[in-house]
Design a protein around this motif. Structure first.
Motif, short mmCIF file in Angstrom:
data_model
loop_
_atom_site.label_atom_id
_atom_site.label_comp_id
_atom_site.label_asym_id
_atom_site.label_seq_id
_atom_site.Cartn_x
_atom_site.Cartn_y
_atom_site.Cartn_z
N ARG A 157 -6.40 -16.97 -37.35
CA ARG A 157 -6.51 -18.17 -38.20
C ARG A 157 -5.31 -18.29 -39.13
O ARG A 157 -4.75 -19.37 -39.30
N ARG A 158 -4.91 -17.17 -39.73
CA ARG A 158 -3.78 -17.16 -40.66
C ARG A 158 -2.48 -17.60 -39.97
O ARG A 158 -1.66 -18.29 -40.54
N HIS A 159 -2.32 -17.18 -38.72
CA HIS A 159 -1.11 -17.52 -37.97
C HIS A 159 -1.24 -18.82 -37.18
O HIS A 159 -0.31 -19.20 -36.45
N LYS A 160 -2.41 -19.46 -37.28
CA LYS A 160 -2.66 -20.76 -36.63
C LYS A 160 -2.31 -20.73 -35.14
O LYS A 160 -1.53 -21.55 -34.64
N THR A 161 -2.90 -19.77 -34.43
CA THR A 161 -2.68 -19.67 -33.00
C THR A 161 -4.02 -19.47 -32.29
O THR A 161 -5.03 -19.16 -32.91
N SER A 162 -4.02 -19.63 -30.99
CA SER A 162 -5.26 -19.62 -30.20
C SER A 162 -5.85 -18.21 -30.06
O SER A 162 -5.15 -17.25 -29.74
N ILE A 163 -7.16 -18.13 -30.25
CA ILE A 163 -7.89 -16.88 -30.06
C ILE A 163 -8.53 -16.85 -28.66
O ILE A 163 -9.04 -15.83 -28.23
N ILE A 164 -8.47 -17.96 -27.93
CA ILE A 164 -9.11 -18.08 -26.61
C ILE A 164 -8.29 -17.32 -25.58
O ILE A 164 -7.09 -17.57 -25.40
N PRO A 165 -8.92 -16.38 -24.86
CA PRO A 165 -8.18 -15.50 -23.94
C PRO A 165 -7.44 -16.21 -22.81
O PRO A 165 -6.46 -15.70 -22.32
N HIS A 166 -7.90 -17.37 -22.38
CA HIS A 166 -7.27 -18.06 -21.24
C HIS A 166 -6.09 -18.94 -21.66
O HIS A 166 -5.46 -19.57 -20.81
N LEU A 167 -5.82 -18.99 -22.96
CA LEU A 167 -4.72 -19.83 -23.45
C LEU A 167 -3.59 -18.95 -23.97
O LEU A 167 -3.82 -17.85 -24.45
N THR A 168 -2.37 -19.45 -23.88
CA THR A 168 -1.21 -18.73 -24.40
C THR A 168 -1.06 -19.06 -25.89
O THR A 168 -0.97 -20.23 -26.24
N PRO A 169 -1.06 -18.04 -26.74
CA PRO A 169 -0.86 -18.32 -28.17
C PRO A 169 0.55 -18.83 -28.41
O PRO A 169 1.45 -18.62 -27.61
N ASN A 170 0.75 -19.50 -29.55
CA ASN A 170 2.08 -20.04 -29.83
C ASN A 170 2.94 -19.07 -30.64
O ASN A 170 4.06 -19.39 -30.97
N ARG A 171 2.40 -17.90 -30.94
CA ARG A 171 3.21 -16.86 -31.60
C ARG A 171 2.57 -15.49 -31.36
O ARG A 171 1.39 -15.40 -31.06
N ILE A 172 3.37 -14.45 -31.54
CA ILE A 172 2.88 -13.08 -31.45
C ILE A 172 2.41 -12.67 -32.83
O ILE A 172 3.15 -12.79 -33.80
N ILE A 173 1.19 -12.19 -32.92
CA ILE A 173 0.67 -11.70 -34.20
C ILE A 173 0.96 -10.20 -34.26
O ILE A 173 0.53 -9.46 -33.38
N GLN A 174 1.69 -9.78 -35.29
CA GLN A 174 2.04 -8.36 -35.42
C GLN A 174 1.59 -7.79 -36.76
O GLN A 174 1.89 -6.65 -37.08
N SER A 175 0.85 -8.58 -37.53
CA SER A 175 0.41 -8.13 -38.85
C SER A 175 -1.06 -7.72 -38.81
O SER A 175 -1.76 -7.95 -37.83
N GLY A 176 -1.51 -7.12 -39.90
CA GLY A 176 -2.91 -6.72 -40.01
C GLY A 176 -3.28 -5.73 -38.92
O GLY A 176 -2.53 -4.82 -38.60
N VAL A 177 -4.46 -5.92 -38.33
CA VAL A 177 -4.94 -4.99 -37.30
C VAL A 177 -4.06 -5.02 -36.05
O VAL A 177 -4.07 -4.07 -35.27
N PHE A 178 -3.29 -6.09 -35.87
CA PHE A 178 -2.40 -6.18 -34.72
C PHE A 178 -1.18 -5.26 -34.86
O PHE A 178 -0.43 -5.10 -33.91
N SER A 179 -1.01 -4.66 -36.01
CA SER A 179 0.06 -3.67 -36.17
C SER A 179 -0.40 -2.30 -35.68
O SER A 179 0.41 -1.39 -35.53
N LYS A 180 -1.69 -2.15 -35.42
CA LYS A 180 -2.26 -0.88 -34.94
C LYS A 180 -2.75 -0.96 -33.50
O LYS A 180 -2.81 0.04 -32.81
N SER A 181 -3.14 -2.15 -33.05
CA SER A 181 -3.67 -2.35 -31.71
C SER A 181 -3.26 -3.73 -31.22
O SER A 181 -3.39 -4.71 -31.96
N ARG A 182 -2.80 -3.81 -29.96
CA ARG A 182 -2.46 -5.13 -29.41
C ARG A 182 -3.72 -5.91 -29.06
O ARG A 182 -3.67 -7.11 -28.87
N ASN A 183 -4.85 -5.22 -28.97
CA ASN A 183 -6.10 -5.86 -28.55
C ASN A 183 -7.26 -5.48 -29.47
O ASN A 183 -8.26 -4.92 -29.01
N PRO A 184 -7.17 -5.77 -30.75
CA PRO A 184 -8.23 -5.33 -31.66
C PRO A 184 -9.59 -5.97 -31.39
O PRO A 184 -10.62 -5.33 -31.63
N ILE A 185 -9.62 -7.18 -30.86
CA ILE A 185 -10.92 -7.79 -30.58
C ILE A 185 -11.61 -7.05 -29.44
O ILE A 185 -12.81 -6.76 -29.51
N TYR A 186 -10.86 -6.71 -28.40
CA TYR A 186 -11.46 -5.96 -27.30
C TYR A 186 -11.85 -4.55 -27.75
O TYR A 186 -12.86 -4.01 -27.30
#
Length: 155
Positions: free
Chosen positions: A65-94
């Motif tokens: 939400r903060r990076h204003k990109t898609s959370i839907i797995p079948h869509l390509t996000p418009n940016r790479i999120i590398q902050s928060g939990v994404f700095s520890k895991s590329r797939n924190p939701i999974y």
């Protein structure tokens, strides 16, 4: 933005998590075979794992939400999120989904369902992660390559 088909709208990780959890619950309820890990510590650990999974998912959703990109797995996000939990895991939701499943298996004392956790992880990798990573590589090229080298897939 790509229009999702009905199968794509239904084929999402929460549905897979619900299916695996339903199998574990059915096993615990109808086919326990006298096996048990029931203990207050196991119950506590199961609850903590479910809670940790929910927290990780919420933190990841916040980053989307903060990076204003898609959370839907079948869509390509418009940016790479590398902050928060994404700095520890590329797939924190999974990762959160796997923690929830493991926690539920322990809470329900579904001993025979413990192998469902690595099977779930394998299914999620094959069904979602590989395709997502391929889309990210095509879209962000070297930037995603650097991110892959810096942050592990799971933890």
């Amino acid at each position: 933005m790509k229009q999702l088909s009905l199968p794509e709208m239904i084929d999402v990780p929460p549905v897979w998590l619900a299916a695996f959890a339903a199998i574990a619950w059915c096993q615990a309820t109808y086919l326990p075979l006298g096996l048990s890990l029931a203990h207050p510590i196991t119950q506590l650990l199961g609850g903590l794992l479910v809670g940790a999974g929910v927290v990780v998912i919420l933190l990841a959703a916040y980053e989307f939400r903060r990076h204003k990109t898609s959370i839907i797995p079948h869509l390509t996000p418009n940016r790479i999120i590398q902050s928060g939990v994404f700095s520890k895991s590329r797939n924190p939701i999974y990762l959160g989904d796997a923690l929830i499943l493991l926690g539920l298996v322990l809470r329900w004392d579904a001993v025979l369902s413990l192998p469902l956790v690595p099977i779930f992880v394998w299914c999620i990798e094959r069904r979602f992660i590989v395709a997502e990573e391929n889309r990210m590589r095509r879209e962000f090229r070297a930037d995603y390559g650097r991110y892959e080298q810096k942050v592990r897939r799971w933890v």
